[in-house]
Design a protein around this motif. Structure first.
Motif, PDB file in Angstrom:
ATOM      1  N   VAL A  17       8.923   6.732  -5.196  1.00 46.05           N
ATOM      2  CA  VAL A  17       7.540   6.353  -4.910  1.00 46.05           C
ATOM      3  C   VAL A  17       6.711   6.592  -6.165  1.00 46.05           C
ATOM      4  O   VAL A  17       6.733   7.685  -6.735  1.00 46.05           O
ATOM      5  N   THR A  18       5.985   5.550  -6.610  1.00 48.13           N
ATOM      6  CA  THR A  18       5.119   5.636  -7.791  1.00 48.13           C
ATOM      7  C   THR A  18       3.667   5.434  -7.351  1.00 48.13           C
ATOM      8  O   THR A  18       3.364   4.465  -6.662  1.00 48.13           O
ATOM      9  N   LEU A  19       2.790   6.355  -7.770  1.00 46.75           N
ATOM     10  CA  LEU A  19       1.368   6.313  -7.403  1.00 46.75           C
ATOM     11  C   LEU A  19       0.526   6.247  -8.666  1.00 46.75           C
ATOM     12  O   LEU A  19       0.714   7.041  -9.591  1.00 46.75           O
ATOM     13  N   ARG A  20      -0.432   5.276  -8.695  1.00 46.72           N
ATOM     14  CA  ARG A  20      -1.418   5.183  -9.776  1.00 46.72           C
ATOM     15  C   ARG A  20      -2.807   5.353  -9.151  1.00 46.72           C
ATOM     16  O   ARG A  20      -3.090   4.739  -8.123  1.00 46.72           O
ATOM     17  N   THR A  21      -3.649   6.169  -9.797  1.00 45.08           N
ATOM     18  CA  THR A  21      -4.989   6.438  -9.261  1.00 45.08           C
ATOM     19  C   THR A  21      -6.018   6.335 -10.368  1.00 45.08           C
ATOM     20  O   THR A  21      -5.723   6.556 -11.550  1.00 45.08           O
ATOM     21  N   GLY A  22      -7.248   5.985  -9.977  1.00 46.79           N
ATOM     22  CA  GLY A  22      -8.375   5.920 -10.896  1.00 46.79           C
ATOM     23  C   GLY A  22      -9.667   6.062 -10.103  1.00 46.79           C
ATOM     24  O   GLY A  22      -9.655   6.088  -8.878  1.00 46.79           O
ATOM     25  N   GLY A  23     -10.790   6.130 -10.815  1.00 48.22           N
ATOM     26  CA  GLY A  23     -12.064   6.232 -10.115  1.00 48.22           C
ATOM     27  C   GLY A  23     -12.609   7.650 -10.109  1.00 48.22           C
ATOM     28  O   GLY A  23     -12.383   8.434 -11.030  1.00 48.22           O
ATOM     29  N   ASP A  24     -13.326   7.986  -9.026  1.00 48.67           N
ATOM     30  CA  ASP A  24     -14.051   9.256  -8.940  1.00 48.67           C
ATOM     31  C   ASP A  24     -13.253  10.281  -8.155  1.00 48.67           C
ATOM     32  O   ASP A  24     -13.114  10.163  -6.938  1.00 48.67           O
ATOM     33  N   TYR A  25     -12.723  11.273  -8.823  1.00 49.22           N
ATOM     34  CA  TYR A  25     -12.104  12.446  -8.203  1.00 49.22           C
ATOM     35  C   TYR A  25     -11.936  13.513  -9.281  1.00 49.22           C
ATOM     36  O   TYR A  25     -11.900  13.213 -10.481  1.00 49.22           O
ATOM     37  N   ALA A  26     -11.867  14.761  -8.836  1.00 53.42           N
ATOM     38  CA  ALA A  26     -11.802  15.869  -9.789  1.00 53.42           C
ATOM     39  C   ALA A  26     -10.409  16.016 -10.388  1.00 53.42           C
ATOM     40  O   ALA A  26     -10.236  16.090 -11.598  1.00 53.42           O
ATOM     41  N   GLU A  27      -9.390  16.032  -9.528  1.00 53.35           N
ATOM     42  CA  GLU A  27      -8.023  16.217  -9.999  1.00 53.35           C
ATOM     43  C   GLU A  27      -7.061  15.703  -8.944  1.00 53.35           C
ATOM     44  O   GLU A  27      -7.424  15.486  -7.793  1.00 53.35           O
ATOM     45  N   ILE A  28      -5.821  15.498  -9.377  1.00 53.30           N
ATOM     46  CA  ILE A  28      -4.752  15.097  -8.474  1.00 53.30           C
ATOM     47  C   ILE A  28      -3.878  16.307  -8.216  1.00 53.30           C
ATOM     48  O   ILE A  28      -3.495  17.021  -9.144  1.00 53.30           O
ATOM     49  N   LYS A  29      -3.629  16.579  -6.923  1.00 50.27           N
ATOM     50  CA  LYS A  29      -2.828  17.738  -6.553  1.00 50.27           C
ATOM     51  C   LYS A  29      -1.461  17.241  -6.083  1.00 50.27           C
ATOM     52  O   LYS A  29      -1.345  16.593  -5.056  1.00 50.27           O
ATOM     53  N   ALA A  30      -0.458  17.529  -6.915  1.00 51.09           N
ATOM     54  CA  ALA A  30       0.903  17.064  -6.623  1.00 51.09           C
ATOM     55  C   ALA A  30       1.863  18.231  -6.823  1.00 51.09           C
ATOM     56  O   ALA A  30       1.564  19.159  -7.594  1.00 51.09           O
TER      57      ALA A  30
END
Length: 282
Positions: free
Chosen positions: A268-281
Motif C-alpha cells: 500500500v502506497t500513500l501520498r499526502t499533501g495540504g494542511d496537516y501538522a505531521e503524518i503518524k506512521a
C-alpha cells in the motif's frame, strides 16, 4: 521401711489459662454510616476503573487522556475497527447472491496521473497534425463540398486559422498543474495483516490524499479520533485505490486503516499533501 511415692495420690494443680482465651470475643458494630461510606467508596473505585481503563480498552473512548498514555485507547480503536470490518464482511457475504444476479461491478476509474498524461498526448498529436497538415484523402472531400455549396453573396466567409500559429499557441499553453505531495509512505501487508496511518490535523484543515494497493485490493476505514470524539468518514472492501480531500471534523488524528484480506502480500502506497501538522506512521 522405705516410703514409696504414689503418683495417684499426688494433688492435681490446675493448668493456667491464657488471658486472651478467657476474654470474650467482641464483634465490630456495623453502623448505617459505615455501610454507606463503604458502598460509596466501592462505587467510586468501580467508576474510576470504568472511565480510566475499561472504556478506552473496549471502545476507544478516553475522556481523561489516561488511555492514550497507557496505549489502551489504541487497543480499543483497533477492537472497534475489527468489529466494524467483521460486520462489513458479514453484510458483503449476505449481499453476494444478489450481486451475482445483477450486473458485474464496474472497473475502477483510471488514476488522475494517467488521464493527465493522455490529455497531454492528445494535445501534442493535434499540434503535430496542424504543422504537417492533414492527408489529401481528408482534404479532397472538403474541397468538393465547398465547390458544390457556394456561400451567399452577402455572407462573409470567416478566415481560416493559420495552422502554424495554432500549433505554437497550443504548445505554449501551460500543462495542467499536478498536486504537490508532502509525504509518501509504502507498507507491505502479509495476508490478514493490517496497518494504520494518520495525519495530525486541526479542526477545519483539509489534506489531499491518494493511495493505491499497486495492482491488488485492500479493505479500508477512513476515520478520525481526538478531543474525546471519533468519526468514520468512509469504509470500503476490496478497493484498489482512492483519492480525494480529507477535511478534519475536529482537532485530532485522522487517517486510514488498511487490512489485506487476499492470499498474497499487498503493498500500500500513500501520498499526502495540504494542511496537516505531521503524518503518524509506524
Amino acid at each position: 521401711m522405705t516410703n514409696r511415692f504414689d503418683i495417684s495420690k499426688a494433688p492435681l494443680r490446675p493448668e493456667p489459662r491464657h488471658p486472651a482465651a478467657a476474654a470474650p470475643i467482641q464483634s465490630v458494630p456495623a453502623t448505617p454510616g459505615g455501610l454507606i461510606r463503604s458502598t460509596l467508596l466501592a462505587a467510586g473505585a468501580a467508576g474510576a476503573i470504568l472511565v480510566l481503563f475499561w472504556l478506552p480498552a473496549e471502545y476507544g473512548i478516553d475522556p481523561t487522556g489516561v488511555g492514550g498514555l497507557t496505549g489502551l485507547t489504541e487497543m480499543g480503536e483497533i477492537k472497534q475497527q475489527l468489529a466494524a470490518e467483521a460486520e462489513a464482511d458479514v453484510q458483503a457475504a449476505a449481499a453476494a447472491p444478489v450481486a451475482a444476479v445483477e450486473n458485474t461491478p464496474a472497473t475502477a476509474a483510471p488514476a488522475p496521473e494517467i488521464l493527465e498524461r493522455l490529455d497531454r498526448i492528445d494535445a501534442q498529436l493535434a499540434a503535430i497534425s496542424a504543422v504537417i497538415g492533414t492527408p489529401p484523402s481528408l482534404t479532397e472531400p472538403a474541397a468538393a463540398a465547398t465547390v458544390v455549396a457556394e456561400p451567399a453573396p452577402e455572407a462573409a466567409a470567416a478566415p481560416a486559422p493559420d495552422p502554424v500559429e495554432a500549433a505554437v499557441a497550443e504548445a505554449a499553453a501551460p500543462e495542467p498543474a499536478t498536486p504537490e505531495w508532502r509525504d509518501e509512505v509504502s507498507y507491505t501487508l502479509n495476508p490478514g495483516e493490517g496497518i494504520e496511518v494518520k495525519l495530525s490535523m486541526e479542526e477545519g484543515q483539509t489534506a489531499r490524499f491518494f493511495w493505491t494497493a499497486n495492482g491488488s485490493v485492500v479493505n479500508f476505514d477512513l476515520h478520525g479520533d481526538g478531543s474525546g470524539e471519533s468519526i468514520s468518514y468512509e469504509q470500503g472492501r476490496a478497493v484498489p485505490e482512492a483519492s480525494g480531500d480529507l477535511t478534519a471534523a475536529f482537532t485530532g488524528n485522522h487517517g486510514w486503516f488498511w487490512r489485506n484480506r487476499t492470499e498474497a502480500p499487498v503493498t500500500v502506497t500513500l501520498r499526502t499533501g495540504g494542511d496537516y501538522a505531521e503524518i503518524k506512521a509506524p
